[in-house]
Scaffold this motif. Structure first.
Motif, PDB file in Angstrom:
ATOM      1  N   ASP A 261       0.817  -1.215   0.000  1.00  0.00           N
ATOM      2  CA  ASP A 261       0.000   0.000   0.000  1.00  0.00           C
ATOM      3  C   ASP A 261       0.851   1.265   0.000  1.00  0.00           C
ATOM      4  N   THR A 262       2.152   1.123  -0.333  1.00  0.00           N
ATOM      5  CA  THR A 262       3.042   2.286  -0.379  1.00  0.00           C
ATOM      6  C   THR A 262       3.888   2.262  -1.655  1.00  0.00           C
ATOM      7  N   ILE A 263       4.457   3.418  -1.958  1.00  0.00           N
ATOM      8  CA  ILE A 263       5.443   3.543  -3.040  1.00  0.00           C
ATOM      9  C   ILE A 263       6.640   4.295  -2.475  1.00  0.00           C
ATOM     10  N   GLY A 264       7.835   3.812  -2.785  1.00  0.00           N
ATOM     11  CA  GLY A 264       9.053   4.456  -2.305  1.00  0.00           C
ATOM     12  C   GLY A 264       9.577   5.468  -3.308  1.00  0.00           C
ATOM     13  N   PHE A 265      10.002   6.619  -2.804  1.00  0.00           N
ATOM     14  CA  PHE A 265      10.609   7.655  -3.641  1.00  0.00           C
ATOM     15  C   PHE A 265      12.058   7.852  -3.191  1.00  0.00           C
ATOM     16  N   PHE A 266      12.966   7.854  -4.146  1.00  0.00           N
ATOM     17  CA  PHE A 266      14.393   7.962  -3.849  1.00  0.00           C
ATOM     18  C   PHE A 266      14.983   9.032  -4.761  1.00  0.00           C
ATOM     19  N   LYS A 267      15.862   9.847  -4.203  1.00  0.00           N
ATOM     20  CA  LYS A 267      16.395  10.977  -4.963  1.00  0.00           C
ATOM     21  C   LYS A 267      17.909  10.866  -5.107  1.00  0.00           C
ATOM     22  N   VAL A 268      18.385  10.891  -6.348  1.00  0.00           N
ATOM     23  CA  VAL A 268      19.814  10.914  -6.655  1.00  0.00           C
ATOM     24  C   VAL A 268      20.190  12.344  -7.010  1.00  0.00           C
ATOM     25  N   GLU A 269      20.991  12.966  -6.173  1.00  0.00           N
ATOM     26  CA  GLU A 269      21.434  14.336  -6.465  1.00  0.00           C
ATOM     27  C   GLU A 269      22.765  14.341  -7.203  1.00  0.00           C
ATOM     28  N   ASN A 270      23.597  13.321  -6.961  1.00  0.00           N
ATOM     29  CA  ASN A 270      24.886  13.191  -7.639  1.00  0.00           C
ATOM     30  C   ASN A 270      25.071  11.737  -8.048  1.00  0.00           C
ATOM     31  N   ASP A 271      25.479  11.534  -9.288  1.00  0.00           N
ATOM     32  CA  ASP A 271      25.632  10.159  -9.780  1.00  0.00           C
ATOM     33  C   ASP A 271      27.089   9.778 -10.017  1.00  0.00           C
ATOM     34  N   GLY A 272      28.019  10.529  -9.402  1.00  0.00           N
ATOM     35  CA  GLY A 272      29.431  10.219  -9.548  1.00  0.00           C
ATOM     36  C   GLY A 272      30.119  10.993 -10.646  1.00  0.00           C
ATOM     37  N   PHE A 273      29.358  11.834 -11.357  1.00  0.00           N
ATOM     38  CA  PHE A 273      29.915  12.634 -12.439  1.00  0.00           C
ATOM     39  C   PHE A 273      29.330  14.041 -12.364  1.00  0.00           C
ATOM     40  N   GLY A 274      30.118  15.028 -12.748  1.00  0.00           N
ATOM     41  CA  GLY A 274      29.617  16.392 -12.807  1.00  0.00           C
ATOM     42  C   GLY A 274      28.473  16.488 -13.794  1.00  0.00           C
ATOM     43  N   LEU A 275      27.558  17.426 -13.562  1.00  0.00           N
ATOM     44  CA  LEU A 275      26.354  17.499 -14.375  1.00  0.00           C
ATOM     45  C   LEU A 275      26.465  18.488 -15.531  1.00  0.00           C
ATOM     46  N   GLY A 276      27.690  18.960 -15.790  1.00  0.00           N
ATOM     47  CA  GLY A 276      27.906  19.811 -16.945  1.00  0.00           C
ATOM     48  C   GLY A 276      28.097  18.985 -18.202  1.00  0.00           C
TER      49      GLY A 276
ATOM     50  N   ILE B 115      33.437  12.800 -10.295  1.00  0.00           N
ATOM     51  CA  ILE B 115      33.548  13.522  -9.026  1.00  0.00           C
ATOM     52  C   ILE B 115      33.423  12.500  -7.894  1.00  0.00           C
ATOM     53  N   GLU B 116      33.737  12.922  -6.684  1.00  0.00           N
ATOM     54  CA  GLU B 116      33.689  12.008  -5.548  1.00  0.00           C
ATOM     55  C   GLU B 116      32.256  11.734  -5.091  1.00  0.00           C
ATOM     56  N   LYS B 117      31.400  12.719  -5.179  1.00  0.00           N
ATOM     57  CA  LYS B 117      30.035  12.582  -4.664  1.00  0.00           C
ATOM     58  C   LYS B 117      29.229  11.640  -5.547  1.00  0.00           C
ATOM     59  N   ASN B 118      28.669  10.595  -4.949  1.00  0.00           N
ATOM     60  CA  ASN B 118      27.900   9.612  -5.707  1.00  0.00           C
ATOM     61  C   ASN B 118      26.837   9.004  -4.797  1.00  0.00           C
ATOM     62  N   ASP B 119      25.578   9.316  -5.075  1.00  0.00           N
ATOM     63  CA  ASP B 119      24.468   8.814  -4.255  1.00  0.00           C
ATOM     64  C   ASP B 119      23.974   7.437  -4.690  1.00  0.00           C
ATOM     65  N   LEU B 120      24.398   6.961  -5.863  1.00  0.00           N
ATOM     66  CA  LEU B 120      23.845   5.716  -6.398  1.00  0.00           C
ATOM     67  C   LEU B 120      24.040   4.516  -5.473  1.00  0.00           C
ATOM     68  N   PRO B 121      25.239   4.308  -4.887  1.00  0.00           N
ATOM     69  CA  PRO B 121      25.382   3.148  -3.994  1.00  0.00           C
ATOM     70  C   PRO B 121      24.421   3.189  -2.805  1.00  0.00           C
ATOM     71  N   GLN B 122      24.262   4.374  -2.202  1.00  0.00           N
ATOM     72  CA  GLN B 122      23.355   4.480  -1.063  1.00  0.00           C
ATOM     73  C   GLN B 122      21.906   4.257  -1.490  1.00  0.00           C
ATOM     74  N   VAL B 123      21.520   4.851  -2.623  1.00  0.00           N
ATOM     75  CA  VAL B 123      20.151   4.657  -3.110  1.00  0.00           C
ATOM     76  C   VAL B 123      19.909   3.186  -3.422  1.00  0.00           C
ATOM     77  N   GLN B 124      20.888   2.531  -4.039  1.00  0.00           N
ATOM     78  CA  GLN B 124      20.731   1.110  -4.347  1.00  0.00           C
ATOM     79  C   GLN B 124      20.534   0.290  -3.075  1.00  0.00           C
TER      80      GLN B 124
END
Length: 719
Positions: free
Chosen positions: A371-386, A392-401
């Protein structure tokens, strides 16, 4: 791991071709065809060494063998003609399997320069065929040069995003895996590697039986509408160990032949764009739509087995668009298969596209009982967004996974998800009832975030501590010239670039603005601007803002732009509002680390690219109703009753208890005045209306203004 020699060979091959074959996709195709050509000869040679016979270059096709092409003394034009003829006739070769015939289907040599071809073939000759991982990695590197695939709205999916999705969906060795918009088969190959790794012992030795491997080869399937993509997928899978890959040239949205084929796992990044006029799908879709992203998601949700799972990359329109088809799709997903949404940062697909995307995670086995849905937010994926996408060092993917996997496991075991929220910084769990509450089934996690979750994350600092505000010069009217060496930037033309004055004064360097400077207008007009004009003198009512090393200039620009209206509303003055330098220097702004500032700027600019593109579409949109020459022309009175309105004298217009609105032309929202609203500034009593034998028109009446006459109708308000 791609070795440096193989990478060098691929780069050199592309460098040789670029003068004659500028399109990256065509370069990849030419290298692909040449590699397969060479590898067939390698396999013939290996067969001979083992005491067998050649099977690819035999009979009439023996003359096209690689060794014949590369023999000493063969002239440039002879080589060119032999190779061009060989690749063209290869689909007719009875000695090669169907896979290779498909690869050479419609192949041709797009240039006629013998020197370019000889240099190119010499590099290809350095490759040797084997079924090693090294060769597969080399081909994946070659495919990485592919960018946007033109009008179809396809982009190459970054490898780390593919691997993340595969790890979350977790395909098993006994399950069928489908990508209905497979491109170069990246999701299929990542899934295959995932299964191999999951079925290896501690020393890396495979635990798969021969039966397991035979089943695996049949379990992977892909569709693509483009014959070029099918060819590249076939080669990619072949080089990763699939001797008989199942990739089909197939239009998933308009063809029905494979509608009854289902899969245990579906992974895809379907095309985001729809052709002009929309898609014309067949009638078996449960959601009636013309948008490709809606139809693809519908297709994948409908073609999962009862225990099937999926990971789908979608544009933001799927998440919140208000049109009926989008809402129906989201409702179907929430009720039947959706278990999680992963928000990716804008810029993930740079340099191909700055579009904002999310990942939908479907699991039919657990969605029905959750009866729920999970929402997860990746702000950095290990690469600059330009545009460069540097690591880059910041990478949220492992934690989100980790958190997403824990959430899914909790749903499967029907245990509490509270512990996930307690330790997670990316997870948000929302009840389906809350999502369905207003009927639009919005899938933006931020919409359901509680207020206490939005606490200030970064320190607040005074503007004056991170930037210097420099006043411009106050001019007397006689000092402003119609012509002169230096333009004067004033508040009046700060945003318009017109009505220039000039000056011949020599001032200190701080009073000049140069291209790239950050300016802020603080009187009458409010807001920042990155100066993009010639060297100019800026007026007193403008500040030049010089950031310190602690703040990125573009980040500060966007902050000031966001705060401009508030700064104006809090300003001083009666006839003209203005801000004070002291007050501005004490204004508080959030200050994240520099790296985060630049990522925020990249995300904003990604959104702006999408907005600019949408505006360009709207600017060029011209609605057109085609008039068929066979249609009869008739007077309007034959198809409609045309009635004039009423011209009431002023003394008949009153403000009584029983008044009804009286609409004048000046009250209407007419074309060319779209910002106006309908204003009921006049009224007339029902008694007067009866005396004049008038009537009040119902809602839905079509009205048309005539100059010099008032028109009465109640259409707009439905009175």
């Amino acid at each position: 791991m791609l070795d440096s020699d193989t990478k060098r060979r691929i780069d050199t091959a592309r460098d040789i071709l670029v003068g004659k074959v500028p399109d990256p996709k065509s370069q990849v195709e030419q290298i692909t065809i040449a590699l397969i050509y060479k590898f067939m000869d390698d396999m013939d040679a290996e067969s001979e060494e083992m005491g067998g016979k050649r099977k690819f270059f035999t009979g009439d096709f023996a003359r096209y063998g690689w060794a014949k092409l590369m023999r000493a003394g063969l002239g440039g034009h002879e080589t060119l003609n032999l190779y061009a003829e060989g690749i063209t006739k290869m689909p007719e070769n009875p000695g090669i399997p169907l896979l290779f015939r498909d690869i050479f289907k419609n192949a041709y040599l797009p240039y006629r320069d013998p020197e370019t071809l000889k240099a190119f073939l010499k590099i290809i000759d350095e490759f040797n065929y084997d079924h090693s991982e090294r060769l597969g990695d080399a081909f994946e590197y070659l495919l990485s040069v592919l960018g946007s695939q033109g009008d179809a709205g396809q982009f190459r999916t970054p490898r780390h995003i593919i691997d993340f999705m595969v790890a979350v969906v977790d395909p098993k060795k006994t399950e069928t895996v489908l990508d209905p918009a497979c491109g170069t088969a990246g999701f299929l190959i990542s899934s295959y590697k995932h299964i191999l790794q999951a079925n290896a012992d501690a020393k890396g030795h495979s635990k798969l039986t021969p039966d397991d491997r035979g089943r695996l080869a049949k379990n992977f399937k892909g569709y693509d509408i483009s014959p070029d993509m099918v060819r590249l997928s076939l080669v990619n899978l072949y080089l990763h160990g699939f001797t008989d890959p199942h990739i089909f040239e197939y239009d998933t949205l308009t063809s029905e032949e494979r509608w009854n084929e289902f899969a245990d796992v579906i992974l895809a990044n379907p095309p985001f764009m729809s052709p002009k006029g929309g898609i014309k799908p067949h009638k078996r879709f449960s959601i009636q739509a013309k948008r490709s992203e809606v139809l693809f998601v519908d297709y994948m949700a409908e073609h999962l087995t009862p225990t099937g799972r999926a990971g789908i990359i979608v544009p933001e329109g799927i998440i919140f668009q208000s049109q009926d088809a989008y809402k129906m799709l989201r409702r179907m997903l929430v009720e039947n298969s959706l278990v999680a949404v992963v928000s990716l940062p804008a810029g993930c697909f740079n340099p191909y596209s700055g579009v904002k995307t999310s990942i939908l995670i479907l699991d039919k086995a657990i969605a029905k009982r959750s009866d729920t849905i999970g929402f997860f937010k990746v702000e950095n994926d290990g690469f600059g967004l330009g545009a460069q996408r540097r690591a880059i060092e910041k990478n949220d993917l492992p934690q989100v996974q980790t958190e997403l996997t824990a959430y899914l496991n909790a749903l499967r075991s029907q245990s509490s998800t509270a512990s996930i929220l307690a330790s997670a910084s990316t997870a948000q769990i929302v009840s389906k009832d809350k999502i369905a509450a207003n009927g639009d089934y919005n899938l933006s996690g931020e919409r359901y975030r509680d207020g206490d979750a939005l606490n200030q994350k970064w320190p607040m600092v005074e503007l004056g501590t991170v930037a210097r505000l420099i006043n411009g010069r106050a001019y007397k009217q006689e000092e402003l010239l119609a012509e002169g060496p230096t333009p004067v930037l004033r508040v009046g033309n700060f945003f318009s670039n017109r009505d220039w004055y000039y000056s011949d004064l020599e001032l200190e360097p701080d009073k000049y603005c140069n291209a790239g400077d950050l300016l802020f207008a603080w009187s009458a007009s409010f807001g920042p601007r990155i100066w993009d004009g010639p060297r100019a003198i800026y007026h007193y009512h403008i500040w030049k803002v010089e950031p310190t090393e602690a703040v990125d200039k573009m980040f500060l620009f966007h902050l000031l732009a966001a705060e401009s209206e508030k700064i104006k509303s809090e300003g001083n003055g009666i006839a003209m509002m203005h801000a004070t330098k002291g007050g501005m220097e004490k204004r508080l702004f959030p200050l994240p680390p520099l790296a985060v500032q630049r990522e925020i700027v990249a995300e904003i600019e990604g959104y702006q690219q999408v907005i600019h593109g949408a505006r360009a579409v709207l600017d060029h949109y011209r609605p057109h109703i085609p008039i068929h020459p066979d249609w009869p022309m008739v007077p309007i009175k034959e198809v409609a009753a045309v009635e004039s309105g009423y011209g009431f004298p002023l003394d008949y217009q009153g403000k009584t208890d029983e008044e009804i609105p009286f609409l004048k032309v000046s009250d209407m929202n007419l074309p060319g005045n779209e910002k106006a609203i309908v204003c009921w500034n006049h009224s007339v009593s029902r008694k007067v209306l009866r005396e004049l034998k008038g009537e009040a028109y119902p809602k839905g009446t079509v009205i048309f203004p005539k100059i010099g006459a008032a028109i009465a109708t109640l259409k707009k308000l439905g009175v």
